[in-house]
Design an enzyme around this catalytic site. Structure first.
Site, PDB file in Angstrom:
ATOM      1  CG  ASP A  34      -1.968  -1.006   1.197  1.00 41.72           C
ATOM      2  OD1 ASP A  34      -2.050  -1.683   0.161  1.00 41.72           O
ATOM      3  OD2 ASP A  34      -2.723  -1.135   2.186  1.00 41.72           O
ATOM      4  CD  GLU A  36       6.739  -1.253  -3.018  1.00 44.15           C
ATOM      5  OE1 GLU A  36       7.728  -1.391  -3.732  1.00 44.15           O
ATOM      6  OE2 GLU A  36       6.013  -2.200  -2.632  1.00 44.15           O
ATOM      7  CG  ASP A  38      -0.880   5.130  -0.229  1.00 42.49           C
ATOM      8  OD1 ASP A  38      -1.771   4.890  -1.063  1.00 42.49           O
ATOM      9  OD2 ASP A  38      -0.991   4.850   0.982  1.00 42.49           O
ATOM     10  CD  GLU A 114     -25.655 -12.057 -14.345  1.00 36.52           C
ATOM     11  OE1 GLU A 114     -25.875 -10.929 -13.846  1.00 36.52           O
ATOM     12  OE2 GLU A 114     -25.687 -12.283 -15.558  1.00 36.52           O
ATOM     13  CE  LYS A 116     -33.039  -7.783  -8.215  1.00 35.59           C
ATOM     14  NZ  LYS A 116     -32.989  -6.762  -7.195  1.00 35.59           N
ATOM     15  CG  ASP A 118     -30.006  -4.724  -1.784  1.00 34.39           C
ATOM     16  OD1 ASP A 118     -30.612  -4.094  -2.672  1.00 34.39           O
ATOM     17  OD2 ASP A 118     -30.406  -4.809  -0.612  1.00 34.39           O
ATOM     18  NE  ARG A 137     -34.441   1.195 -13.141  1.00 33.20           N
ATOM     19  CZ  ARG A 137     -35.683   1.615 -12.913  1.00 33.20           C
ATOM     20  NH1 ARG A 137     -35.888   2.619 -12.081  1.00 33.20           N
ATOM     21  NH2 ARG A 137     -36.702   1.047 -13.509  1.00 33.20           N
ATOM     22  CE1 TYR A 225     -27.457  -4.832 -14.939  1.00 32.77           C
ATOM     23  CE2 TYR A 225     -26.740  -4.742 -12.650  1.00 32.77           C
ATOM     24  CZ  TYR A 225     -27.517  -4.248 -13.687  1.00 32.77           C
ATOM     25  OH  TYR A 225     -28.337  -3.187 -13.470  1.00 32.77           O
ATOM     26  CE  LYS A 288     -28.995 -10.577 -15.920  1.00 29.81           C
ATOM     27  NZ  LYS A 288     -27.758  -9.826 -15.815  1.00 29.81           N
ATOM     28  CE  LYS A 312     -36.026  -8.427  -4.996  1.00 30.07           C
ATOM     29  NZ  LYS A 312     -36.229  -7.289  -4.206  1.00 30.07           N
ATOM     30  CB  CYS A 406     -28.786   5.665  35.671  1.00 31.71           C
ATOM     31  SG  CYS A 406     -27.256   5.233  34.842  1.00 31.71           S
ATOM     32  CB  CYS A 409     -24.816   6.620  38.367  1.00 36.21           C
ATOM     33  SG  CYS A 409     -26.042   7.588  37.487  1.00 36.21           S
ATOM     34  CB  CYS A 424     -28.588   8.530  33.078  1.00 30.68           C
ATOM     35  SG  CYS A 424     -27.548   9.012  34.473  1.00 30.68           S
ATOM     36  CB  CYS A 430     -23.475   8.613  34.877  1.00 34.99           C
ATOM     37  SG  CYS A 430     -24.012   7.023  34.305  1.00 34.99           S
TER      38      CYS A 430
HETATM   39  S1  IVH Z   1     -29.933  -7.519 -14.951  1.00 32.81           S
HETATM   40  C1  IVH Z   1     -33.872  -5.271 -16.093  1.00 32.81           C
HETATM   41  N1  IVH Z   1     -28.356  -8.519 -13.151  1.00 32.81           N
HETATM   42  O1  IVH Z   1     -31.634  -5.334  -9.935  1.00 32.81           O
HETATM   43  C2  IVH Z   1     -32.536  -4.920 -16.246  1.00 32.81           C
HETATM   44  N2  IVH Z   1     -29.714  -6.687 -12.502  1.00 32.81           N
HETATM   45  O2  IVH Z   1     -34.829  -4.678 -10.817  1.00 32.81           O
HETATM   46  C3  IVH Z   1     -31.609  -6.068 -16.216  1.00 32.81           C
HETATM   47  N3  IVH Z   1     -29.379  -5.962 -10.199  1.00 32.81           N
HETATM   48  O3  IVH Z   1     -31.691  -2.142 -10.196  1.00 32.81           O
HETATM   49  C4  IVH Z   1     -30.900  -6.093 -14.981  1.00 32.81           C
HETATM   50  N4  IVH Z   1     -27.837  -7.431  -9.663  1.00 32.81           N
HETATM   51  O4  IVH Z   1     -29.441  -2.910 -11.100  1.00 32.81           O
HETATM   52  C5  IVH Z   1     -29.275  -7.578 -13.404  1.00 32.81           C
HETATM   53  N5  IVH Z   1     -26.856  -9.510 -11.694  1.00 32.81           N
HETATM   54  C6  IVH Z   1     -27.774  -8.574 -11.935  1.00 32.81           C
HETATM   55  C7  IVH Z   1     -28.191  -7.659 -10.956  1.00 32.81           C
HETATM   56  C8  IVH Z   1     -29.178  -6.728 -11.289  1.00 32.81           C
HETATM   57  C9  IVH Z   1     -28.558  -6.402  -9.236  1.00 32.81           C
HETATM   58  C10 IVH Z   1     -30.335  -4.843 -10.025  1.00 32.81           C
HETATM   59  C11 IVH Z   1     -30.405  -3.891 -11.181  1.00 32.81           C
HETATM   60  C12 IVH Z   1     -31.764  -3.252 -11.008  1.00 32.81           C
HETATM   61  C13 IVH Z   1     -32.536  -4.318 -10.310  1.00 32.81           C
HETATM   62  C14 IVH Z   1     -33.558  -4.926 -11.235  1.00 32.81           C
END
Ligand code: IVH
Length: 677
Positions: A34, A36, A38, A114, A116, A118, A137, A225, A288, A312, A406, A409, A424, A430
């Site tokens: 790190d 080097e 920096d 894949e 998903k 968050d 978006r 993605y 997909k 989900k 408390c 105390c 308190c 305290c």
């Molecule tokens: S594909 C419909 N792949 O999930 C567009 N989306 O409602 C195709 N997200 O906010 C999206 N991981 O950003 C895709 N591996 C993944 C994802 C992913 C997270 C999010 C995406 C969007 C929401 C879809």
């Protein structure tokens, strides 16, 4: 240095740094330390400062931020950024598979699965292998350009060395790792600021910040993605991910091609628990259709693609018993009830405690000792009690009475106004409050006194060497040599040796030079976080003006509301606090703004009084007010003989202008003002 040589050096450093960025962030490998790294970065920044003619939008130095975005530009997306339709059951996954096969009139189909992630969806445009812009978006059709903030994401290539299409777009998810989220929240809590409720909110809040230097410190990351590119000969989604990975994008290793919907279900099951061991929050799986031609045929509805679906996971929950309720005393005296649980496994970890926040929460859930409760760990990392199994409650169970004094105390607790917490109010005697206050005072963002941990503080308190923060400055070597303490609660007793004593004393001495804003923050006045302290010190300049300020004067400071002003007034009306400040002053701590700091801020508006009216083109009202204060001026709400300037924007009412003329006050336009500063 000769210009040509400088250019060569700059280009070489950029190449090297970008190579190490890619290696570190996308391949998780390290070839240099790190330190080097920096050094190379500092070298590059120095050279770029000396030779600005070679500055480039694609330099890795840009990732440390430094740009301020006043207003985010709205940009239309090349194609709508849709969302995914959600499913929660295997039957719905089967329905999706049937639908796809029916439209395509085929019996076998490949999918890519894949995780998903968050976070926040992002579109990034590249042209001739170089980063052009990044856009949120937004409403799906148009979003905000947040390039300055996105380029701080080190895993995102700014320049691609491999052969790439002339123009392409990638889409992905910006996120904060769980570790970074915790780090940021700890800092927020320490600074008396409101913590983010989950990593997604933290990522989205960070991306919309105006100062990219702060964004850079948040350490955002981004997984890509999808690739959007015309005339590409890539035939499947899996291959496009492989390609993106090859040219330097951050693609998680977790995606998988599945030959049937049964394989998809296996993938879903395999990640059900494993996902919690990842360093990033996931809330499901994205399935997909793998063949890009099939994706085209399937097309989209107005909201979501027909070729993809999200599965989900339902929030994980467990049941357990409440063994006891413990009450913690914070440094401000706030009491937090904590449920002590029969240890239980939940989403990959063992949960033993859960915060109940305050008495309202206990009442809302009607929580009682020995109750069987449901604890959940959904998107959030911290487990929470979401319900009580009333039918399992013993007949003789009684309503939980919140403690009235408390636990540390014994002082009777008070509920202040409409606040949810009990307090308190024995603030200066305290023990946990004193300990918390000292910990806060010595913390990095306050006085930055190193080499003292919580257990050393306990040692100092227990041995009556200190009683409060002011005593830190009276500590002598003889007082602490051989002082007994423990590093961790359950460790054996140790004693302070010569070197540690010297380090502590040097660190305490050096802390006397901390700026006024750090000191004010370090006092631990409720609701006065780091930013508020900075605003107060730059407005009031020294502690005496602040101590004597009225409520109206305090709320006049930008972003300081009634709650903060009340708390400040209450703090300074306590004689003990005034005595403490006197003791700290006697020890030589700086209770005033540093003169040279003001000068370096170019105090062009020092002692000038402004009244603002109308709307402005380059600033919001808050921003123009800030600009005046930063430059040493003051802002009042009404014109008086003390006003120097009436600063006018558009749509100003005639009354103010007439009054300004009557009072002989100069009227400034926004342009005049910009010239002035
Ligand atoms: S594909 C419909 N792949 O999930 C567009 N989306 O409602 C195709 N997200 O906010 C999206 N991981 O950003 C895709 N591996 C993944 C994802 C992913 C997270 C999010 C995406 C969007 C929401 C879809």
């Amino acid at each position: 240095m000769d210009k040509n040589l400088a250019k060569q050096k700059i280009l070489l450093l950029r190449k090297e740094l970008e190579y190490h960025n890619q290696l570190y962030y996308n391949k998780h490998k390290n070839e240099i330390s790190d330190y080097e790294y920096d050094q190379k970065m500092n070298n590059l920044i120095d050279l770029e400062k000396k030779f600005p003619e070679f500055n480039s939008m694609n330099s890795p130095s840009i990732r440390v931020g430094g740009k301020i975005t006043r207003e985010f530009k709205t940009i239309k997306h090349s194609s709508p950024m849709l969302s995914l339709s959600n499913t929660y059951s295997e039957e719905e996954i089967d329905d999706f598979d049937k639908r796809v096969k029916k439209i395509l009139k085929i019996n076998e189909i490949e999918y890519t699965c894949e995780l998903k992630f968050d976070g926040v969806a992002l579109s990034i445009i590249y042209s001739k292998g170089k980063f052009v812009r990044a856009v949120t978006r937004g409403d799906g059709k148009k979003g905000d350009e947040i390039s300055n903030n996105v380029i701080t994401i080190k895993s995102l290539p700014l320049e691609i060395n491999n052969d790439t299409p002339e123009y392409f777009e990638v889409r992905g998810e910006v996120f904060l790792s769980k570790l970074n989220f915790e780090r940021i929240n700890k800092l927020k809590i320490k600074n008396n600021e409101i913590a983010f409720s989950n990593p997604r909110n933290a990522a989205s809040g960070s991306l919309k910040m105006q100062n990219s230097s702060i964004v850079s410190k948040r350490n955002l990351n981004c997984y890509i993605y999808s690739l959007i590119c015309e005339n590409s000969n890539i035939k499947t989604h899996e291959k496009s991910l492989n390609y993106l990975k090859k040219i330097g994008f951050n693609i998680p290793d977790t995606y998988k091609k599945c030959n049937s919907i049964n394989d998809v279900k296996k993938y879903i099951q395999s990640w059900k628990n494993k996902r919690f061991s990842l360093g990033v929050e996931t809330d499901g799986i994205v399935i997909k259709v793998n063949n890009l031609y099939y994706q085209k045929i399937l097309g989209n509805t107005s909201k979501s693609p027909r070729w993809a679906i999200a599965y989900k996971y339902k929030a994980e929950n467990s049941k357990t018993k409440i063994i006891d309720i413990k009450y913690q005393v914070g440094r401000t005296g706030a009491i937090t009830p904590v449920a002590i649980l029969n240890p239980v496994q939940l989403s990959g970890s063992i949960v033993k405690r859960a915060s109940l926040h305050n008495s309202n929460e206990i009442k809302r859930l009607d929580i009682r000792i020995n109750d069987t409760v449901i604890i959940e760990k959904g998107g959030e990392i911290i487990p929470k009690i979401t319900g009580v199994e009333i039918n399992k409650r013993a007949i003789n169970s009684s309503i939980l009475a919140f403690i009235t004094s408390c636990p540390a105390c014994g002082t009777p607790l008070k509920k202040i106004d409409k606040q949810a917490n009990h307090y308190c109010l024995n603030h200066n005697k305290c023990k946990p409050q004193i300990l918390g206050k000292i910990e806060h005072f010595i913390s990095k963002s306050a006085m930055n006194i190193e080499h003292i941990g919580p257990e050393t503080i306990k040692g100092l308190l227990n041995n009556n060497i200190i009683k409060d923060i002011s005593d830190l400055y009276k500590i002598q070597y003889e007082n602490i040599i051989n002082l007994e303490f423990k590093i961790n609660k359950n460790d054996k007793i140790r004693s302070l040796k010569n070197k540690s004593c010297k380090n502590i004393l040097t660190s305490i001495k050096n802390s006397k030079n901390q700026p006024f804003s750090n000191l004010l923050f370090g006092l631990g006045i409720r609701y006065v976080g780091k930013t508020t302290a900075e605003k107060l010190t730059s407005y009031f300049k020294n502690i005496d003006t602040l101590i004597n300020a009225s409520f109206d004067e305090i709320i006049f400071v930008d972003e300081i509301g009634d709650k903060i002003a009340d708390s400040i007034i209450s703090y300074f009306s306590n004689k003990e606090n005034l005595k403490l400040i006197k003791r700290l002053k006697t020890s030589g701590l700086i209770f005033h703004e540093n003169q040279s700091k003001n000068e370096s801020n170019e105090n062009k508006l020092r002692d000038l009084n402004f009244v603002i009216s109308g709307t402005f083109t380059n600033y919001s009202r808050e921003e123009i007010k800030n600009e005046i204060i930063i430059n040493g001026g003051k802002v009042s709400s009404s014109l008086s003989s003390k006003t120097n300037y009436l600063l006018t924007g558009k749509n100003i009412g005639p009354k103010k202008e007439i009054k300004a003329i009557e009072l002989n006050i100069k009227i400034l336009s926004e342009k005049d003002f910009i010239k002035m500063i």
